[in-house]
Enzyme design. Structure first.
Site, short mmCIF file in Angstrom:
data_model
loop_
_atom_site.label_atom_id
_atom_site.label_comp_id
_atom_site.label_asym_id
_atom_site.label_seq_id
_atom_site.Cartn_x
_atom_site.Cartn_y
_atom_site.Cartn_z
N GLU A 112 -1.23 10.18 6.77
CA GLU A 112 -1.29 8.72 6.50
C GLU A 112 0.32 8.29 6.22
OE1 GLU A 112 -4.51 7.76 3.87
OE2 GLU A 112 -3.26 6.23 2.80
N GLU A 136 -9.39 -3.60 -5.96
CA GLU A 136 -9.49 -3.82 -4.42
C GLU A 136 -9.70 -5.12 -3.80
OE1 GLU A 136 -8.77 -1.29 -2.80
OE2 GLU A 136 -9.38 0.81 -3.49
N GLU A 139 -11.66 5.64 -2.03
CA GLU A 139 -12.03 6.21 -0.66
C GLU A 139 -13.39 5.64 -0.08
OE1 GLU A 139 -9.39 7.90 0.36
OE2 GLU A 139 -8.73 7.03 -1.46
N ASP A 168 0.92 -1.42 -0.01
CA ASP A 168 0.05 0.02 0.06
C ASP A 168 0.81 1.27 0.00
OD1 ASP A 168 -2.86 0.27 0.00
OD2 ASP A 168 -2.48 1.75 1.36
#
Ligand code: NSP
Length: 248
Positions: A103, A222, A157, A65
């Site tokens: 983040e 995803e 998101e 990620d």
């Protein structure tokens, strides 16, 4: 600059209604319902919520990620460049700051806590899902099509908010788990997801075909990304075993 010749641009028309049923984004999600539901109820999500996810899985997932940062900033940059109102441009710029700030520091603290060294991060190859994400972020950014860029951004998101908001409270005790959930379910993030939906509801019909196709592919990615986090666990275990074997 604002003067009589360069008036401050305003939003195109009346404010968009709050996102909800019947809009473009609602239809997009209904069109991919099985894949969406599979992602938000993935084994990864269930184990993260329960705080039982194996450190190796979490580490492999976060290594992958963290690779997004550069291409994701390009995607947000595309949104900043293609947005049709100053207000939207400003909102994306704020979001870019959050992604590059809070983040990013989470990742570095999590790598420390999980004992992931910089050399391990560097030597771990991209999974196919990571390669796919980097490519779709750049592909969408290069279209300079606001609706297309929004479609990709909205999946990353909205889908993350959807699984995060299902987390039972209290959150897991490890900050690695709790903060990853909280980063995707806090008032500011909820407001951002609503903003993305309102924007795509407003402009989606300008290129519905391209937006729909990118939305669908991103939802599939995803799922692949979660799936391949478990493949990555096997890969890391294999590397670990091979290392031990070589030292014998
Ligand atoms: C794979 C993936 N998708 C979405 C997000 C949330 N921005 C993320 N961090 N990683």
């Amino acid at each position: 600059m604002t003067d009589a010749h360069h008036p401050t641009p305003t939003t195109a028309s009346a404010p968009a209604p709050a996102p909800g049923e019947g809009g473009f984004t609602h239809a997009l999600r209904e069109g991919v319902r099985p894949a969406w539901d599979r992602a938000v109820d993935h084994r990864f999500v269930r184990e993260l919520h329960a705080g039982t996810i194996a450190d190796d899985v979490m580490a492999g997932y976060l290594i992958q990620d963290h690779r997004f940062l550069d291409a994701f900033l390009q995607l947000i940059g595309g949104a900043i460049a293609s947005a049709d109102t100053p207000a939207a441009r400003l909102r994306f710029a704020t979001f870019a700051g959050e992604v590059a700030g809070d983040e990013n520091t989470y990742f570095l603290r999590a790598f420390d806590a999980l004992g992931v060294s910089e050399s391990e991060r560097e030597s771990t190859p991209d999974t196919p899902a990571t390669t796919g994400f980097l490519a779709i972020f750049r592909e969408a950014a290069e279209t300079s099509d606001y609706a297309a860029i929004l479609a990709v951004l909205l999946v990353t998101e909205w889908l993350y908010w959807d699984w995060a908001q299902r987390a039972p409270r209290p959150l897991p005790t490890s900050f690695v788990h709790a903060e990853w959930i909280d980063l995707h379910d806090n008032p500011d993030f909820v407001e951002f997801v609503d903003f993305l939906r309102s924007e795509l509801d407003r402009v989606g019909e300008s290129s519905p075909q391209r937006a729909r196709e990118l939305f669908e592919r991103t939802v599939d990615l995803e799922n692949d990304f979660f799936d391949q986090s478990y493949g990555e666990e096997q890969h890391r275990e294999r590397q670990h075993d091979e290392g031990q074997e070589a030292r014998r």
